[in-house]
Design an enzyme around this catalytic site. Structure first.
Site, short mmCIF file in Angstrom:
data_model
loop_
_atom_site.label_atom_id
_atom_site.label_comp_id
_atom_site.label_asym_id
_atom_site.label_seq_id
_atom_site.Cartn_x
_atom_site.Cartn_y
_atom_site.Cartn_z
CG ASN A 50 -0.36 -0.10 2.50
OD1 ASN A 50 0.78 -0.52 2.62
ND2 ASN A 50 -1.08 0.33 3.51
CD GLU A 101 4.48 -0.52 12.48
OE1 GLU A 101 3.25 -0.46 12.63
OE2 GLU A 101 5.27 0.13 13.18
CB CYS A 159 -2.21 -0.46 8.20
SG CYS A 159 -1.05 0.89 8.41
CD GLU A 201 7.94 0.73 10.32
OE1 GLU A 201 6.90 1.02 9.73
OE2 GLU A 201 8.92 0.16 9.79
P1 NAD Z 1 0.79 -9.51 3.29
O1 NAD Z 1 0.77 -9.92 4.70
O2 NAD Z 1 0.08 -10.33 2.30
O3 NAD Z 1 2.29 -9.39 2.76
C1 NAD Z 1 3.22 -8.52 3.39
C2 NAD Z 1 4.61 -8.91 2.94
O4 NAD Z 1 4.98 -10.15 3.56
C3 NAD Z 1 4.78 -9.14 1.45
O5 NAD Z 1 6.03 -8.62 1.04
C4 NAD Z 1 4.77 -10.65 1.33
O6 NAD Z 1 5.46 -11.13 0.20
C5 NAD Z 1 5.49 -11.04 2.59
N1 NAD Z 1 5.23 -12.41 3.07
C6 NAD Z 1 4.11 -13.14 2.91
N2 NAD Z 1 4.26 -14.34 3.52
C7 NAD Z 1 5.49 -14.36 4.08
C8 NAD Z 1 6.22 -15.30 4.85
N3 NAD Z 1 5.69 -16.48 5.18
N4 NAD Z 1 7.46 -14.98 5.27
C9 NAD Z 1 7.99 -13.77 4.98
N5 NAD Z 1 7.35 -12.84 4.24
C10 NAD Z 1 6.10 -13.12 3.80
O7 NAD Z 1 0.24 -8.00 3.31
P2 NAD Z 1 -0.15 -7.08 2.08
O8 NAD Z 1 -1.41 -7.64 1.49
O9 NAD Z 1 1.03 -6.84 1.22
O10 NAD Z 1 -0.48 -5.70 2.80
C11 NAD Z 1 -1.71 -5.41 3.38
C12 NAD Z 1 -1.66 -5.63 4.88
O11 NAD Z 1 -0.60 -4.90 5.44
C13 NAD Z 1 -2.91 -5.15 5.59
O12 NAD Z 1 -3.29 -6.09 6.58
C14 NAD Z 1 -2.47 -3.87 6.25
O13 NAD Z 1 -3.21 -3.52 7.38
C15 NAD Z 1 -1.06 -4.16 6.57
N6 NAD Z 1 -0.30 -2.91 6.71
C16 NAD Z 1 0.13 -2.53 7.96
C17 NAD Z 1 0.80 -1.33 8.12
C18 NAD Z 1 1.27 -0.87 9.47
O14 NAD Z 1 2.16 -0.05 9.52
N7 NAD Z 1 0.74 -1.35 10.56
C19 NAD Z 1 1.07 -0.53 7.01
C20 NAD Z 1 0.63 -0.96 5.77
C21 NAD Z 1 -0.05 -2.15 5.62
#
Ligand code: NAD
Length: 483
Positions: A152, A249, A283, A457
């Protein structure tokens, strides 16, 4: 391929390609066109990134912090000089409107580089007198850090993670989301141009398995993930096997509470910002908007009016206020939540379906009469879907706001100063706003409690998560041994 990078990965100061890796198509969400094809990191690529980061770390940590800071500040200047080009690439990668990417994404990343550059040279230890003897402490870098990003805010995330890591003497291997792999490669180039030694910031592409390989490597001291709760649980557990430091996060279902004495226009504006910015893919969004019953009708009618006026369209067009969702998968997921909300009896106020446009657009959607048990009040939708819930009393709304497994963010709108602080004091969330929403300056710690995360962060708080304290006891006299 209008956005094809020179290579998929950036390691040891150079572009690296290995076409043996599984292809990753980069899709422009406004049209569905493939704009670049990259390759997942093979084991050889992962190995070379980790080896490079490991080799480079000790020399970097030995440099005076003010010299490290100078390089980061130069990188921040380069980012600002190129903001227009970088914003355009971010829009192609994510589908977010250019009016957002010009002001929010890379600019916030540059702020992080500049701010941590300023902070790092001020990080000193303490001296603890013990009579004749004394102890002094040194804040040392952790070593090789792994950053894993969500799709995002891909470039902002790469900057928010690498800025404190590098400023404080660590190195980083960064894996962007496979959905938005382009921005981090630009950041790696900019760092080198600013004078960062090779190996300090390496970028490898790939899906979860590549992230998994990084997280479990014995050379890695710390893992910082931005992603969903299920991914966070897996990555946290994998990191725990090596007793690694983590920053998580993760997702949220944050409450935004509007009392009946609030400025209505401001509260409506904040609710829209906290649900529709980046097409709702933020998020910390305030996706449960609790409105005190006395102002419910006025709130909803202004909200409907202003939401229906949002301009959707070509994200590269400066007048466009909302772009598509990042992918067809995300659009389908969001539309499924919209159907469930309707089926569960939420009242549709505006939107409620796809927009009649090419690409993965969903109309800004508002549901009223949402109850705490409905799926859209419990699960993270991650799209432009606002749930409005009614409430009567302060105690009631605090209890309901906290009745969630998430704890990322919360907001309160009220003209009553005492109530604002009293309510915020009782909300279980890491990042809160009073009479504002979703402002995340790099000066302020950002992060969640409960299932929404671990660590923070930004702000001074991030220092704790990229350094560890060495405590040194200095004996100044004879050793008193009983043997
Ligand atoms: P996701 O969890 O699908 O993927 C996040 C990252 O993790 C990607 O780079 C993915 O390739 C990697 N990943 C997936 N499985 C893994 C594993 N087993 N080991 C290591 N890495 C792995 O999330 P997304 O769909 O890319 O993003 C959306 C989510 O992120 C939403 O839930 C949102 O709330 C959250 N988010 C949180 C924040 C925050 O700061 N709290 C900020 C932005 C987005």
């Amino acid at each position: 391929m209008i956005a094809q990078p020179k290579a998929s990965h950036f390691i040891d100061g150079a572009n690296v390609e290995d076409t043996a890796g599984v292809p990753i198509q980069v899709i422009y969400p406004a049209t569905g066109a493939v704009i670049a094809v990259l390759h997942e990191a093979t084991p050889a690529v992962i190995e070379s990134a980790l080896a490079s980061a490991t080799r480079a770390q000790a020399a970097w940590a030995a440099i005076k912090p003010v010299e490290r800071a100078r390089i980061l500040r130069r990188a921040a200047d380069i980012i600002r000089d190129r903001n227009d080009t970088l914003a355009r690439l971010e829009t192609l990668d994510t589908g977010k409107p250019i009016q957002e990417t010009l002001v929010a994404d890379w600019p916030s990343g540059a702020d992080a580089l500049e701010w941590f550059a300023g902070l790092a040279p001020t990080m000193t230890g303490e001296t603890i007198p013990l009579g004749r003897d004394f102890v002094y402490t040194i804040r040392e870098p952790l070593g090789v850090c792994v950053g894993i990003g969500a799709w995002n805010y891909p470039s902002q995330i790469a900057c928010w993670k690498s800025a404190p890591a590098l400023a404080l003497g660590n190195t980083m291997v960064f894996k962007p989301s496979e959905v938005t792999p382009l921005g981090a490669l630009k950041l790696a180039e900019i760092y080198i141009e600013a004078g960062l030694p090779p190996g300090l910031f390496n970028v490898v592409q790939g899906r979860g398995a590549v992230g998994g390989a990084l997280v479990t490597d014995p050379r890695v001291a710390k893992v910082s993930l931005t992603g969903s709760v299920p991914t966070g649980q897996k990555v946290y557990a994998a990191a725990a096997a090596g007793v690694r430091h983590v920053t998580m996060e993760l997702g949220g279902k944050s409450p935004l509470i509007v009392f009946d004495d609030a400025s209505l226009e401001d509260a409506v504006g904040a609710a829209m910002l906290g649900n529709f910015y980046s097409a709702g893919q933020v998020c910390s969004n305030g996706t449960r908007v609790f409105v005190q019953r006395g102002i419910k009708d006025r709130f909803l009618s202004r909200l409907a009016e202003r939401s229906a006026a949002i301009t959707l369209g070509d994200p590269l067009e400066p007048a466009t206020q909302m772009g598509p969702l990042v992918s067809a998968t995300q659009r389908d997921k969001v539309l499924a939540y919209v159907s469930t909300a309707k089926a569960e009896g939420a009242r549709l106020v505006t939107g409620g379906g796809p927009a009649a446009l090419e690409g993965y657009f969903v109309l800004p959607t508002v549901f009223a009469d949402v109850t705490d048990q409905m799926t859209i009040a419990r699960e993270e939708v991650f799209g432009p879907v606002m749930a409005v819930l009614d409430f009567d009393t302060e105690d009631e709304v605090i209890a309901r706001a906290n009745a969630t497994e998430f704890g990322l963010a919360a907001g309160v709108f009220t003209a009553d100063l005492t109530r604002a602080h009293r309510v915020i004091g009782q909300l279980q969330a890491g990042t809160c706003w009073i009479n504002a929403y979703n402002l995340t300056p790099v000066e302020a710690p950002f992060g969640g409690s409960k299932l929404s995360g671990v660590g923070r962060e930004n702000g001074r708080a991030a220092v704790e998560h990229y350094t560890q304290v060495k405590s040194v006891y200095v004996g100044m006299g004879p050793v008193d041994a009983p043997y």
